[in-house]
Design an enzyme around this catalytic site. Structure first.
Site, mmCIF file in Angstrom:
data_model
loop_
_atom_site.group_PDB
_atom_site.id
_atom_site.type_symbol
_atom_site.label_atom_id
_atom_site.label_comp_id
_atom_site.label_asym_id
_atom_site.label_seq_id
_atom_site.Cartn_x
_atom_site.Cartn_y
_atom_site.Cartn_z
ATOM 1 N N CYS A 1 8.041 14.203 82.095
ATOM 2 C CA CYS A 1 8.817 13.644 83.204
ATOM 3 C C CYS A 1 7.881 13.015 84.228
ATOM 4 C CB CYS A 1 9.648 14.751 83.861
ATOM 5 S SG CYS A 1 10.582 14.210 85.315
ATOM 6 N N CYS B 1 8.847 16.739 91.762
ATOM 7 C CA CYS B 1 9.936 17.708 91.702
ATOM 8 C C CYS B 1 9.407 19.138 91.792
ATOM 9 C CB CYS B 1 10.701 17.496 90.397
ATOM 10 S SG CYS B 1 12.033 18.665 90.096
ATOM 11 N N CYS C 1 9.655 21.908 87.676
ATOM 12 C CA CYS C 1 8.727 22.155 86.560
ATOM 13 C C CYS C 1 7.297 22.276 87.068
ATOM 14 C CB CYS C 1 8.821 21.027 85.540
ATOM 15 S SG CYS C 1 10.360 21.025 84.598
ATOM 16 N N CYS D 1 16.801 14.256 83.915
ATOM 17 C CA CYS D 1 15.919 15.431 83.896
ATOM 18 C C CYS D 1 15.731 15.838 82.439
ATOM 19 C CB CYS D 1 16.533 16.573 84.697
ATOM 20 S SG CYS D 1 15.591 18.116 84.592
ATOM 21 N N GLN E 1 23.278 33.017 81.981
ATOM 22 C CA GLN E 1 21.905 32.547 81.827
ATOM 23 C C GLN E 1 21.874 31.056 81.493
ATOM 24 O OE1 GLN E 1 19.249 34.192 82.511
ATOM 25 N NE2 GLN E 1 19.862 36.349 82.486
ATOM 26 N N TYR F 1 24.628 45.704 88.060
ATOM 27 C CA TYR F 1 24.556 44.256 88.251
ATOM 28 C C TYR F 1 25.034 43.604 86.954
ATOM 29 C CZ TYR F 1 21.347 45.882 91.904
ATOM 30 O OH TYR F 1 20.771 46.550 92.957
ATOM 31 N N GLU G 1 29.426 45.499 89.556
ATOM 32 C CA GLU G 1 29.149 44.092 89.833
ATOM 33 C C GLU G 1 29.810 43.711 91.154
ATOM 34 O OE1 GLU G 1 28.341 40.373 90.339
ATOM 35 O OE2 GLU G 1 27.368 41.477 88.707
ATOM 36 N N ASP H 1 20.128 44.857 85.681
ATOM 37 C CA ASP H 1 19.685 43.458 85.731
ATOM 38 C C ASP H 1 19.805 42.979 87.177
ATOM 39 O OD1 ASP H 1 19.029 40.845 85.249
ATOM 40 O OD2 ASP H 1 20.753 40.391 83.977
ATOM 41 N N CYS I 1 13.722 38.817 86.140
ATOM 42 C CA CYS I 1 13.284 37.422 86.090
ATOM 43 C C CYS I 1 12.062 37.177 86.962
ATOM 44 C CB CYS I 1 14.419 36.496 86.497
ATOM 45 S SG CYS I 1 15.027 36.766 88.171
#
Length: 394
Positions: free
Chosen positions: A82, A90, A93, A167, A226, A255, A279, A322, A349
């Protein structure tokens, strides 16, 4: 005698430095040093010699910079896919300038270093590749709109909107029709592609169809799923392998979102067992209830985990958690370990938050018994990890 004048704050902003690049760091940059200060450099790779322009400097012990010229290149350096994956470009990335294998190796080193530094653990880490390659995987993109009505992506650490033409990490053709038309200035637009290839813009038209773990979900606008289409099944497989919930047993899915992991646990405990999902999003719970309506052993609780945990009842055989990017934290780890689950599966994450939580579990008598990592966000610095925690006596 008059006081000496205070030294002016150090500010290297816009200064161009020649730097020898050191190791990768958490956050999508590498570490270099110059005149006694740390410089966090984007778009560089370990071992390179680069020219970099300083982009931020608050005058402390470090500043931030962007590589604008490579004097000695890493053997795994490649041309980014890109044109916006460059200095001043950007913010999405961080690693397009490295081969896919090098990206995974760099992410593995970040996870290793966080575990070593924050949890005192020396752990082998392999970041697994997911199907589909490094481009075209991002099934949900949030666009920003500038003052002239042009949709695009935000620049790195900035509110500026880059008027992109496309993108490459989004599915081909997903963004083009949205980018081609003017939008309300200052708005944000969520564009998603569901499992059947249908485009949804700000939740229209209709529910987003997703499938994983042998089931189908119809998701309301804004309900979390996800972004990598292969990740839900990959995570469900790990949970299935590690949960080992006994028939008739008890599982907690904290979660829990729309119940992806609850579906796995429910299959293990069977109709005689019980799985409790906690949740905070009511819409996610409504979608989950509809998708798992054939599993009466799944009990749904709407609210924050911190408030509801104490009232979930008897000791669980397995807990799947999570949490958001910040992790569980001390109070929740202590509350969880106080009920003495036979095993805890922690999905994360953020490797730093995970490492901090693992250290807290260690203080409460649980050890790291397994770790899996997935390259669920190719071209970026992000990595998805799953940790298995067992009592030290187990």
């Amino acid at each position: 005698m008059p006081a000496s004048p205070a030294a002016a704050p150090l500010d290297w902003t816009d200064r161009v430095l020649e730097l020898q690049i050191g190791p990768i760091a958490h956050g999508g940059h590498c570490v270099a040093r110059h005149e006694g200060r740390v410089v966090f450099v984007r778009h560089a790779l370990p071992g390179e010699r680069v020219r970099a322009v300083v982009t931020e400097d608050a005058g402390g012990s470090f500043c931030r910079a962007d590589a604008i010229g490579v004097l000695d290149a890493h053997p795994d350096r490649v041309e980014p896919a890109c044109p916006w994956a460059r200095a001043g470009g950007c913010g999405g990335c961080d690693l397009q300038h490295a081969t896919p294998a090098a990206q995974r190796a760099l992410k593995a080193e970040v996870v290793r270093e966080q575990l070593r530094r924050l949890a005192g653990l020396d752990t082998d880490v392999t970041v697994a590749e997911l199907p589909g390659g490094t481009l075209g995987w991002r099934s949900r993109v949030r666009l920003a709109v500038d003052a002239e009505g042009r949709a695009g992506l935000r620049a790195h650490r900035s509110h500026d909107v880059l008027p992109i033409a496309d993108c490459p990490i989004a599915p081909p053709g997903l963004l083009g029709p949205v980018l081609a038309h003017p939008s309300a200035p200052g708005a944000e637009i969520e564009v998603a592609q569901d499992v059947d290839g249908r485009r949804h813009v700000d939740g229209r038209p209709g529910p987003v169809v997703q499938r994983a773990a042998g089931r189908e979900w119809l998701l309301s606008p804004g309900v979390f799923w996800q972004v990598h289409p292969a990740l839900p099944d990959a995570l469900a497989d790990v949970v299935s392998e590690w949960a080992a919930a006994p028939h008739g047993g008890i599982g907690w899915d904290l979660y829990g979102g729309v119940g992806l992991f609850a579906a796995v646990l429910a299959g293990q405990v069977g109709p005689e067992g019980r799985v409790t999902v906690v949740e905070s999003s009511r819409r996610a719970v409504e979608d989950g209830r509809a998708a798992l309506a054939d599993l009466p052993q799944v009990d749904w609780r709407v609210g924050r985990v911190e408030r509801l945990l104490g009232g979930l009842g008897e000791r669980p055989d397995v807990v799947v958690a999570d949490p958001p990017r910040k992790g569980l934290g001390g109070a929740l780890v202590r509350a969880l370990t106080a009920v003495a689950p036979a095993r805890v599966i922690h999905v994360a994450c953020d490797p730093a938050a995970l490492a901090r939580d693992i250290a807290l579990f260690g203080d409460c008598g649980y050890r790291l018994a397994g770790l899996r990592a997935f390259d669920a966000f190719p071209m970026t610095h992000h990595v998805e990890c799953v940790a298995l925690l067992l009592p030290v006596s187990a």
